[in-house]
Design an enzyme around this catalytic site. Structure first.
Site, PDB file in Angstrom:
ATOM      1  N   LYS A 116      33.107  53.038  72.567  1.00 53.23           N
ATOM      2  CA  LYS A 116      33.027  52.863  71.113  1.00 53.23           C
ATOM      3  C   LYS A 116      32.669  54.182  70.432  1.00 53.23           C
ATOM      4  O   LYS A 116      31.726  54.853  70.831  1.00 53.23           O
ATOM      5  CB  LYS A 116      31.991  51.786  70.789  1.00 53.23           C
ATOM      6  CG  LYS A 116      32.315  50.422  71.416  1.00 53.23           C
ATOM      7  CD  LYS A 116      31.200  49.413  71.221  1.00 53.23           C
ATOM      8  CE  LYS A 116      29.944  49.814  71.945  1.00 53.23           C
ATOM      9  NZ  LYS A 116      28.896  48.766  71.899  1.00 53.23           N
TER      10      LYS A 116
ATOM     11  N   THR B 187      24.303  48.406  59.846  1.00 56.03           N
ATOM     12  CA  THR B 187      25.055  48.403  61.107  1.00 56.03           C
ATOM     13  C   THR B 187      24.205  47.901  62.273  1.00 56.03           C
ATOM     14  O   THR B 187      24.565  48.129  63.436  1.00 56.03           O
ATOM     15  CB  THR B 187      25.560  49.820  61.428  1.00 56.03           C
ATOM     16  OG1 THR B 187      24.438  50.728  61.476  1.00 56.03           O
ATOM     17  CG2 THR B 187      26.551  50.306  60.376  1.00 56.03           C
TER      18      THR B 187
ATOM     19  N   GLY C  60      23.021  45.746  65.122  1.00 50.95           N
ATOM     20  CA  GLY C  60      23.621  44.692  65.930  1.00 50.95           C
ATOM     21  C   GLY C  60      25.123  44.776  66.078  1.00 50.95           C
ATOM     22  O   GLY C  60      25.751  43.821  66.561  1.00 50.95           O
ATOM     23  N   THR C  61      25.728  45.897  65.706  1.00 47.90           N
ATOM     24  CA  THR C  61      27.195  45.995  65.810  1.00 47.90           C
ATOM     25  C   THR C  61      27.667  45.904  67.259  1.00 47.90           C
ATOM     26  O   THR C  61      28.680  45.258  67.549  1.00 47.90           O
ATOM     27  CB  THR C  61      27.705  47.310  65.182  1.00 47.90           C
ATOM     28  OG1 THR C  61      26.936  48.404  65.710  1.00 47.90           O
ATOM     29  CG2 THR C  61      27.566  47.301  63.675  1.00 47.90           C
ATOM     30  N   GLY C  62      26.943  46.556  68.182  1.00 44.89           N
ATOM     31  CA  GLY C  62      27.354  46.513  69.588  1.00 44.89           C
ATOM     32  C   GLY C  62      27.241  45.125  70.184  1.00 44.89           C
ATOM     33  O   GLY C  62      28.145  44.662  70.891  1.00 44.89           O
ATOM     34  N   CYS C  63      26.127  44.447  69.896  1.00 45.92           N
ATOM     35  CA  CYS C  63      25.931  43.074  70.379  1.00 45.92           C
ATOM     36  C   CYS C  63      27.021  42.163  69.825  1.00 45.92           C
ATOM     37  O   CYS C  63      27.585  41.331  70.549  1.00 45.92           O
ATOM     38  CB  CYS C  63      24.565  42.541  69.934  1.00 45.92           C
ATOM     39  SG  CYS C  63      23.163  43.587  70.358  1.00 45.92           S
TER      40      CYS C  63
END
Length: 267
Positions: free
Chosen positions: A174, A206, A208-211
């Site tokens: 990412k 932004t 928690g975007t990865g979760c």
């Protein structure tokens, strides 16, 4: 097919990341969310205040009792914290090798707090990476896993191949940490490379975007989508959730995970 997704991760008391984000994203995409909590965190949009690990054997009990009764169509892991917890997760997931598994190697919180202790990184690489269907590191995580610097799009591609060399079938590197007005995520799947590009959204919301992305991908895989389509649809959902963020908190604010539910309402 609705899709049962078991998320094994940490709890975020602020509701923006971790298990809370996973449940919201899975539900918003019409999946069925189940959880095994690996750690409790006291945090908000400003950062992580404290962490309490869940005993590894209790983590094992959570996983087993869910799978022995309800079952799962996909796994997703996030913050695991300790090497002992990682080994437990690997032991349990290895019994279900045909079920898609999205591994989000959560190492550092948005505010900079360490969420994966150094001795656990080798456990993650040795025990969990060979079991996953897709690994979803951001650039700092990929750098930590490989011990290299990533500064260009070609570096991201090279990192994807290098991580595949550790036994991972597919890697989504990412690019949110890279500078510039555009954002690129690189999917290395076998010998195929696909780059997903989008306009960067100018926002501080932004958290928690990865979760959220990993859970959305796991949900679509649980519903029978191909890996490419799962990534494409999950990115579209994430972009919408960021765009419609509610604006809460004074730091890195949460997303609007419920956008798909709101869009389905009729008057």
């Amino acid at each position: 097919m609705r899709g049962r997704v078991l998320s094994i991760a940490g709890s975020d008391s602020g509701g923006g990341a971790g298990i809370q984000a996973d449940i919201k994203a899975i539900t918003a995409l019409d999946g069925f969310a189940m959880t095994a909590i690996a750690a409790l965190t006291a945090q908000n949009t400003m950062g992580v205040v404290d962490i309490l690990d869940v005993p590894p054997e209790f983590l094992r009990t959570q996983i087993r009792c869910v799978l022995e009764d309800i079952g799962a169509d996909a796994f997703k892991t996030g913050m695991l914290g300790r090497a002992e917890s990682i080994h437990v997760v690997a032991e349990e997931i290895s019994r279900y090798r045909k079920i898609p598994f999205v591994l989000d190697p959560v190492m550092i919180a948005k505010g900079g707090a360490a969420l994966l202790v150094p001795e656990a990184i080798s456990a993650l690489i040795d025990s969990l990476l060979p079991l996953c269907t897709l690994l979803t590191p951001n650039i700092p995580e990929a750098e930590a896993l490989l011990g290299t610097q990533i500064e260009t799009e070609q570096d991201m591609i090279d990192a994807g191949y290098a991580l595949r060399g550790k036994g991972v079938p597919a890697v989504l590197v990412k690019g949110g940490h890279m500078k510039g007005p555009h954002l690129a995520d690189v999917l290395v799947d076998g010998e195929t490379v696909e780059i997903f590009r989008s306009q960067r959204i100018d926002t501080r919301h932004t958290h928690g975007t990865g979760c959220t992305l990993a859970s959305a991908i796991a949900t679509r895989l649980a519903q029978g989508r191909s890996l490419r389509d799962a990534v494409k649809e999950a990115r579209a959902y994430l972009i919408g959730a960021i765009t419609h963020a509610p604006g809460y908190g004074h730091g890195a604010g949460p997303l609007d995970h419920g956008i798909t539910i709101a869009a389905s309402w009729t008057v």
